[in-house]
Design an enzyme around this catalytic site. Structure first.
Site, short mmCIF file in Angstrom:
data_model
loop_
_atom_site.label_atom_id
_atom_site.label_comp_id
_atom_site.label_asym_id
_atom_site.label_seq_id
_atom_site.Cartn_x
_atom_site.Cartn_y
_atom_site.Cartn_z
N ARG A 79 -3.04 16.39 7.37
CA ARG A 79 -3.90 15.95 6.27
C ARG A 79 -4.95 14.99 6.80
O ARG A 79 -4.87 14.48 7.92
CB ARG A 79 -3.07 15.25 5.20
CG ARG A 79 -2.37 14.00 5.70
CD ARG A 79 -1.92 13.09 4.59
NE ARG A 79 -1.11 12.00 5.09
CZ ARG A 79 -1.56 10.91 5.66
NH1 ARG A 79 -2.87 10.77 5.85
NH2 ARG A 79 -0.75 9.95 6.08
N GLY A 80 -5.95 14.71 5.95
CA GLY A 80 -6.89 13.66 6.27
C GLY A 80 -6.29 12.31 5.96
O GLY A 80 -5.18 12.19 5.45
N GLY A 81 -7.03 11.27 6.26
CA GLY A 81 -6.57 9.92 5.97
C GLY A 81 -5.81 9.30 7.13
O GLY A 81 -5.61 9.91 8.18
N ASP A 82 -5.39 8.08 6.92
CA ASP A 82 -4.73 7.29 7.96
C ASP A 82 -3.23 7.26 7.69
O ASP A 82 -2.70 8.05 6.92
CB ASP A 82 -5.34 5.89 7.98
CG ASP A 82 -5.27 5.25 9.36
OD1 ASP A 82 -4.16 5.12 9.89
OD2 ASP A 82 -6.32 4.88 9.90
N ILE A 83 -2.56 6.31 8.32
CA ILE A 83 -1.12 6.19 8.15
C ILE A 83 -0.80 5.77 6.72
O ILE A 83 -1.51 4.97 6.11
CB ILE A 83 -0.54 5.19 9.17
CG1 ILE A 83 0.99 5.24 9.17
CG2 ILE A 83 -1.06 3.79 8.93
CD1 ILE A 83 1.62 4.52 10.34
N PHE A 85 2.59 5.04 3.83
CA PHE A 85 4.02 4.88 3.59
C PHE A 85 4.39 5.53 2.27
O PHE A 85 3.70 5.37 1.26
CB PHE A 85 4.42 3.41 3.54
CG PHE A 85 5.86 3.18 3.17
CD1 PHE A 85 6.86 3.42 4.10
CD2 PHE A 85 6.22 2.77 1.89
CE1 PHE A 85 8.20 3.25 3.76
CE2 PHE A 85 7.54 2.58 1.55
CZ PHE A 85 8.53 2.82 2.49
N HIS A 86 5.50 6.28 2.27
CA HIS A 86 6.08 6.85 1.05
C HIS A 86 7.49 6.30 0.93
O HIS A 86 8.22 6.22 1.92
CB HIS A 86 6.15 8.38 1.13
CG HIS A 86 4.87 9.03 1.52
ND1 HIS A 86 3.82 9.20 0.65
CD2 HIS A 86 4.47 9.56 2.70
CE1 HIS A 86 2.83 9.81 1.27
NE2 HIS A 86 3.20 10.04 2.51
N ALA A 147 -3.16 5.99 -2.71
CA ALA A 147 -3.71 6.62 -1.51
C ALA A 147 -3.98 8.10 -1.76
O ALA A 147 -3.34 8.73 -2.60
CB ALA A 147 -2.73 6.46 -0.34
N CYS A 160 -4.06 2.70 5.43
CA CYS A 160 -5.24 3.53 5.72
C CYS A 160 -6.15 2.88 6.75
O CYS A 160 -7.37 3.05 6.72
CB CYS A 160 -6.00 3.85 4.44
SG CYS A 160 -5.06 4.93 3.36
#
Length: 216
Positions: A79-83, A85-86, A147, A160
């Site tokens: 996916r796009g985006g940065d790190i 957390f879920h 996010a 992010c």
């Protein structure tokens, strides 16, 4: 006369990240072949960190080997985006939709995802906003509350990659008591299908039936 647009929303409860990724891949193939309608998976994950295509390991502020000690997993995604957390009590939606059929480009689609989160926040008196180009997501002042990570096919984290900003939550920002997680999840999914302009929504809860698709 335009055709009515329909979407299926599956309420799945808590699902491991790897299992949910396999399910998304399976449903993506079915969506591309026209076997299913546009679909939204509504769920939560156990503690999980995910990296986007940029592989920004430097924004994970603890050794990868220490993740097991706090009961968390790390997954690399496309996916796009940065790190990101879920974790428990965090609402996660995975839309599997045909942008061509709904007539959306990538920018309009991301704007719709953000609009859904802004609408949910407003239900609880929280004034949220979509981020600027360099800060994709949804914000309350300078605190990130939602996010966005999209893939389009034919404290142990810097949110992010923005190290000078905080993360926050609806519970922290709202001046009222929140309902159960399941209610928030359903409201968020409802805000999303509204933002994407669907005429009909079929809510599904037969999670075991859906997850069986992984095994066939």
């Amino acid at each position: 006369m335009s055709l009515r647009r329909c979407a299926d929303v599956w309420k799945l409860g808590t699902v491991g990240y790897s299992e949910s990724l396999k399910l998304q891949q399976k449903l993506l193939a079915e969506r591309k072949s026209g076997k299913i309608a546009d679909t939204v998976l509504s769920l939560q994950h156990p503690p999980t960190f995910t990296l986007g295509k940029r592989r920004t390991y430097h924004n994970l502020l603890l050794p990868e080997a220490d993740l097991n000690s706090i009961g968390a997993e790390l997954h690399v995604t496309e996916r796009g985006g940065d790190i990101t957390f879920h974790g428990p009590h965090q609402a996660v939606l995975y839309p599997i939709v045909s942008l061509r059929e709904i007539g959306y480009g990538a920018r309009r689609y991301v704007e719709s995802l953000q609009a859904a989160m802004v609408r949910l926040a407003a239900l609880y008196g929280v004034k949220a906003r979509a981020g600027a180009a360099e800060e994709v997501g949804v914000w309350v002042e300078n605190r990130k509350i939602g996010a966005v990570g999209v893939r389009i096919s034919g404290g142990h984290i810097v949110p992010c990659g923005i190290s000078d900003k905080e993360v926050t939550s609806l519970k922290r920002e709202a001046a009222v008591s929140l309902p159960a997680d399941e209610v928030i999840q359903e409201q968020l999914a409802g805000c999303l299908v509204e933002a994407l302009g669907y005429d009909e929504v079929l809510w599904r809860e037969e999670s075991e039936d859906l997850l069986k698709r992984l095994r066939h």
